[in-house]
Design a protein around this motif. Sequence first.
Motif, PDB file in Angstrom:
ATOM      1  N   ASN A  73      -1.426   3.412   0.038  1.00 11.31           N
ATOM      2  CA  ASN A  73      -1.145   4.740   0.173  1.00 11.31           C
ATOM      3  C   ASN A  73       0.128   4.780  -0.574  1.00 11.31           C
ATOM      4  O   ASN A  73       1.277   4.285  -0.258  1.00 11.31           O
ATOM      5  CB  ASN A  73      -0.886   5.007   1.596  1.00 11.31           C
ATOM      6  CG  ASN A  73      -2.369   5.122   2.504  1.00 11.31           C
ATOM      7  OD1 ASN A  73      -3.118   5.925   1.853  1.00 11.31           O
ATOM      8  ND2 ASN A  73      -2.485   4.146   3.040  1.00 11.31           N
ATOM      9  N   ALA A 106      -6.901   4.991   6.686  1.00 14.21           N
ATOM     10  CA  ALA A 106      -7.039   3.615   7.213  1.00 14.21           C
ATOM     11  C   ALA A 106      -8.179   3.779   8.058  1.00 14.21           C
ATOM     12  O   ALA A 106      -8.897   2.642   8.169  1.00 14.21           O
ATOM     13  CB  ALA A 106      -5.738   3.038   7.967  1.00 14.21           C
ATOM     14  N   LEU A 110     -11.402   1.088   7.414  1.00 20.02           N
ATOM     15  CA  LEU A 110     -11.407  -0.154   8.343  1.00 20.02           C
ATOM     16  C   LEU A 110     -12.561  -0.728   8.725  1.00 20.02           C
ATOM     17  O   LEU A 110     -12.736  -1.896   8.838  1.00 20.02           O
ATOM     18  CB  LEU A 110     -10.320   0.178   9.456  1.00 20.02           C
ATOM     19  CG  LEU A 110      -8.888  -0.172   9.020  1.00 20.02           C
ATOM     20  CD1 LEU A 110      -8.113   0.233  10.295  1.00 20.02           C
ATOM     21  CD2 LEU A 110      -8.768  -1.684   8.845  1.00 20.02           C
ATOM     22  N   ILE A 121      -4.654  -3.190   3.353  1.00 17.25           N
ATOM     23  CA  ILE A 121      -3.914  -1.775   3.372  1.00 17.25           C
ATOM     24  C   ILE A 121      -2.539  -2.037   2.977  1.00 17.25           C
ATOM     25  O   ILE A 121      -1.875  -2.752   3.593  1.00 17.25           O
ATOM     26  CB  ILE A 121      -4.154  -1.078   4.554  1.00 17.25           C
ATOM     27  CG1 ILE A 121      -5.437  -1.002   4.883  1.00 17.25           C
ATOM     28  CG2 ILE A 121      -3.498   0.195   4.537  1.00 17.25           C
ATOM     29  CD1 ILE A 121      -6.123  -0.284   6.374  1.00 17.25           C
ATOM     30  N   ASN A 123       0.712   0.260   2.379  1.00 21.00           N
ATOM     31  CA  ASN A 123       1.486   1.631   2.534  1.00 21.00           C
ATOM     32  C   ASN A 123       2.857   1.593   1.688  1.00 21.00           C
ATOM     33  O   ASN A 123       3.614   0.573   2.099  1.00 21.00           O
ATOM     34  CB  ASN A 123       1.894   1.776   3.892  1.00 21.00           C
ATOM     35  CG  ASN A 123       0.625   1.969   4.660  1.00 21.00           C
ATOM     36  OD1 ASN A 123      -0.349   2.882   4.023  1.00 21.00           O
ATOM     37  ND2 ASN A 123       0.446   1.468   5.958  1.00 21.00           N
ATOM     38  N   SER A 150       2.498   0.594   9.954  1.00 17.64           N
ATOM     39  CA  SER A 150       1.970  -0.769   9.151  1.00 17.64           C
ATOM     40  C   SER A 150       2.107  -2.012  10.104  1.00 17.64           C
ATOM     41  O   SER A 150       1.196  -2.752   9.994  1.00 17.64           O
ATOM     42  CB  SER A 150       2.822  -0.874   7.776  1.00 17.64           C
ATOM     43  OG  SER A 150       2.706   0.409   7.061  1.00 17.64           O
ATOM     44  N   VAL A 164      -2.113  -6.131   5.985  1.00 16.44           N
ATOM     45  CA  VAL A 164      -1.461  -4.934   5.832  1.00 16.44           C
ATOM     46  C   VAL A 164      -0.122  -4.946   5.333  1.00 16.44           C
ATOM     47  O   VAL A 164       0.596  -5.848   5.776  1.00 16.44           O
ATOM     48  CB  VAL A 164      -0.979  -4.144   7.463  1.00 16.44           C
ATOM     49  CG1 VAL A 164      -0.329  -2.664   7.190  1.00 16.44           C
ATOM     50  CG2 VAL A 164      -2.481  -3.896   7.986  1.00 16.44           C
TER      51      VAL A 164
END
Length: 250
Positions: A73, A106, A110, A121, A123, A150, A164
């Motif tokens: 992202n 997400a 997921l 993921i 961010n 996050s 993450v």
Amino acid sequence: MRFKDRDILITGGSGALGRRVVQQIESEGGRVVIVARAPVAGRQTLVGDLSTSQGLEAVAAQAGARPWDMLINIAGIQHFGPLEQQTPEHLLASYMVNLVAPARLAQAVLPDMKARRRGQIANVGSIFGSINFAHFATYSSAKAGMRALSQSLRRELTGTGVGVTYVAPRAVATPFNSAKVDEYARLTGMAVDDPDQIAQRIVAAVRADRRDVYIGFPESLFVRLNALAPGLIDGALKSNDLKARALFAG
């Protein structure tokens, strides 16, 4: 996680910073799809406007319909100025793009990542999400939310095989900055980093599956000080806050 032969979804992939991240990942063999409001020539695109509920749901539906190895992202929008001068429409869009969209996407990716016990993921937030600057109220608070998202999601996903990463650059020299942001940087001596270097740092953090990465000094130190003693940072920033205020006087 290596990028070669991985399927990677990137929001903000058509922006000045996002394009550089996409290019670097593709140079390492990653298969990238970007999210954009309109199809981008020569590039696989999930089409939808992340600033609206309808557009976000359109993207989430497309994203959830196929497997992904990574979601990155990067998309963001910013308001610089007194909070009361931000239009209600832009205020809502700021939270949608900067915070709601990363959470919703997400959610979409997921289930498959967890089923395969593999995924990541990432961010891309901002130093402004940890040092909450005056005149960046919605941007700072949304990025603070992204940081919290996050961290909480990382804890939630412990043992699932899904990682993450949170990366927080300071200001970057791109068209994302308005003329007044550039003037603020000139008046206050705020550091503005080269986008190629920041893209490299983002890619390196994702590749290494880092947890939290704060880019820039002394800003990375201020992040820790602000968490422990925000009053100290209030004093350190006061002069610059007044300079920023002067940009909007009259």
